[in-house]
Scaffold this active site. Sequence first.
Site, mmCIF file in Angstrom:
data_model
loop_
_atom_site.group_PDB
_atom_site.id
_atom_site.type_symbol
_atom_site.label_atom_id
_atom_site.label_comp_id
_atom_site.label_asym_id
_atom_site.label_seq_id
_atom_site.Cartn_x
_atom_site.Cartn_y
_atom_site.Cartn_z
ATOM 1 N N TYR A 103 -32.220 71.509 -36.100
ATOM 2 C CA TYR A 103 -33.283 70.594 -35.705
ATOM 3 C C TYR A 103 -34.066 71.200 -34.538
ATOM 4 O O TYR A 103 -34.160 70.632 -33.460
ATOM 5 C CB TYR A 103 -32.668 69.251 -35.321
ATOM 6 C CG TYR A 103 -33.644 68.100 -35.177
ATOM 7 C CD1 TYR A 103 -34.849 68.068 -35.879
ATOM 8 C CD2 TYR A 103 -33.346 67.031 -34.341
ATOM 9 C CE1 TYR A 103 -35.724 67.014 -35.751
ATOM 10 C CE2 TYR A 103 -34.215 65.959 -34.201
ATOM 11 C CZ TYR A 103 -35.408 65.959 -34.904
ATOM 12 O OH TYR A 103 -36.285 64.896 -34.766
ATOM 13 N N SER A 104 -34.589 72.396 -34.764
ATOM 14 C CA SER A 104 -35.389 73.092 -33.761
ATOM 15 C C SER A 104 -36.287 74.093 -34.478
ATOM 16 O O SER A 104 -36.169 74.292 -35.697
ATOM 17 C CB SER A 104 -34.497 73.800 -32.731
ATOM 18 O OG SER A 104 -33.661 74.751 -33.361
ATOM 19 N N LEU A 138 -19.353 82.394 -24.781
ATOM 20 C CA LEU A 138 -20.727 81.919 -24.937
ATOM 21 C C LEU A 138 -20.759 80.400 -24.771
ATOM 22 O O LEU A 138 -19.957 79.686 -25.367
ATOM 23 C CB LEU A 138 -21.259 82.293 -26.324
ATOM 24 C CG LEU A 138 -22.560 81.627 -26.781
ATOM 25 C CD1 LEU A 138 -23.750 82.158 -25.993
ATOM 26 C CD2 LEU A 138 -22.787 81.853 -28.279
ATOM 27 N N ASP A 140 -23.162 77.138 -25.455
ATOM 28 C CA ASP A 140 -24.326 76.636 -26.187
ATOM 29 C C ASP A 140 -24.651 75.250 -25.637
ATOM 30 O O ASP A 140 -23.951 74.269 -25.928
ATOM 31 C CB ASP A 140 -24.015 76.579 -27.688
ATOM 32 C CG ASP A 140 -25.206 76.116 -28.524
ATOM 33 O OD1 ASP A 140 -26.271 75.830 -27.946
ATOM 34 O OD2 ASP A 140 -25.061 76.039 -29.769
ATOM 35 N N GLY A 142 -26.535 71.979 -25.642
ATOM 36 C CA GLY A 142 -27.281 71.215 -26.632
ATOM 37 C C GLY A 142 -27.043 71.783 -28.020
ATOM 38 O O GLY A 142 -27.970 72.217 -28.689
ATOM 39 N N THR A 164 -22.795 68.750 -26.230
ATOM 40 C CA THR A 164 -23.828 67.828 -26.689
ATOM 41 C C THR A 164 -23.544 66.464 -26.097
ATOM 42 O O THR A 164 -22.408 66.183 -25.684
ATOM 43 C CB THR A 164 -23.851 67.737 -28.226
ATOM 44 O OG1 THR A 164 -24.832 66.773 -28.643
ATOM 45 C CG2 THR A 164 -22.498 67.299 -28.780
ATOM 46 N N GLN A 169 -23.275 64.141 -33.652
ATOM 47 C CA GLN A 169 -23.350 65.594 -33.784
ATOM 48 C C GLN A 169 -22.026 66.245 -33.409
ATOM 49 O O GLN A 169 -21.591 67.203 -34.046
ATOM 50 C CB GLN A 169 -24.471 66.139 -32.904
ATOM 51 C CG GLN A 169 -25.866 65.785 -33.399
ATOM 52 C CD GLN A 169 -26.959 66.400 -32.549
ATOM 53 O OE1 GLN A 169 -26.754 66.705 -31.371
ATOM 54 N NE2 GLN A 169 -28.127 66.589 -33.127
ATOM 55 N N CYS A 326 -46.694 66.013 -34.378
ATOM 56 C CA CYS A 326 -46.137 67.240 -33.811
ATOM 57 C C CYS A 326 -46.603 68.481 -34.568
ATOM 58 O O CYS A 326 -46.865 69.519 -33.956
ATOM 59 C CB CYS A 326 -44.614 67.148 -33.801
ATOM 60 S SG CYS A 326 -43.986 65.923 -32.617
#
Length: 401
Positions: A103-104, A138, A140, A142, A164, A169, A326
Amino acid sequence: MRFTRDGVERRIAINPELKAAEAYMDGDFVMEDSTIHDLMLVIFRNKSRFDKSPNQIFWQGIDRKLRRLYQNNSLSRAIGNVQSHYDIGDDIYRLFLDKDMQYSCAYFPTGNETLEQAQTAKKRHLAAKLQLKDGQRLLDIGCGWGGLALYMAHVAKVEVVGITLSEHQLEVARKRAEILGVSDRVRFELRDYREIQEPFDRIVSVGMLEHVGVQYLKPYFMAVRDQLKPDGVALIHSISGKGPPGVTGPFLRKYIFPGGYAPSLSEAVAAVELSGLWSLDCEIWRCHYGYTLHHWRERFAANREAASAIMDERFCRMWEIYLSMCECAFLEGSSNVFQLQLARKRDAVPITRDYIAIEEARIERLEAGFVDRVADTAFAALEADARDRAPAPAQRERTPA
């Protein structure tokens, strides 16, 4: 356009951007022989004049004065703001996202890629710029439904922590790691970036900076600095625009992303400068999110009946405005995306950009047979999560013999 109730025109004239959207959502005006996207194109292609109207100037002035209040993403408010958008139900997102539930912004090197190919290209590009090495840790920030974290864990034998504030999610991401058998080195947590107190070799954040708020930009980049090891590298990917600092439009702020704000490049860089981090690279993506949103809008339209059954007609009209607005912002307006590559040391990555293409070619060879398998876990995990959340069937009362 046809108005279905008296007085709608006056409400729109007083506060055009918000009241026109609400009128469409409520069915107070309808589009005949055209679509809401046709109207959006007209608006955005004439936006320079539209923004000079007295009412628009008035409301934008009010928004500028109140923007710190709107963007007050304290920890408690940040949780509510994120969950109000991302926890509306995974079934809606399945209708228009790619198989991996990214979703990006996707990455379209030629412009002819499918949505799935472009989302894979995005993940590959990010991994190449991070220069992942086996054994690294690493973070991440979000992590969404976990697709990027799982991809990174495949292209290098790294330990990944994904965080998150979305409970839905989180559960899906954890199930995906279980399905792939990597829960021992890919873990997902319901945590805010301000709660992390661990050192990492690499930090990646895609589409999360927009949820930070302008007054929290400095603390955000300070947190990134504090969690980076001395030779660590961070990659921050965010929506932005070509102009100076602005405000979030009233429709998006009220109905789609409460507390959201896409920082200008000048605001983000000023916060980075105060953090003491080196800016190693800044890359601007111009049309890529517009292409991504075009795919999303068309997929949502193709599945509109299913969306209406899941939510309702008003939600569908709201989502049509959101996706169309958008898309136009990126292809007709001034929106773009930046990627900031940051580090504590000036030479944490090679001093020329040639290595990125070399890394991408190497990583692409590692994707064979894996990308589709990871993507397939998204829908499998979503279905498992839906079963877990379904209420247990009521037990029949036993009658005495």
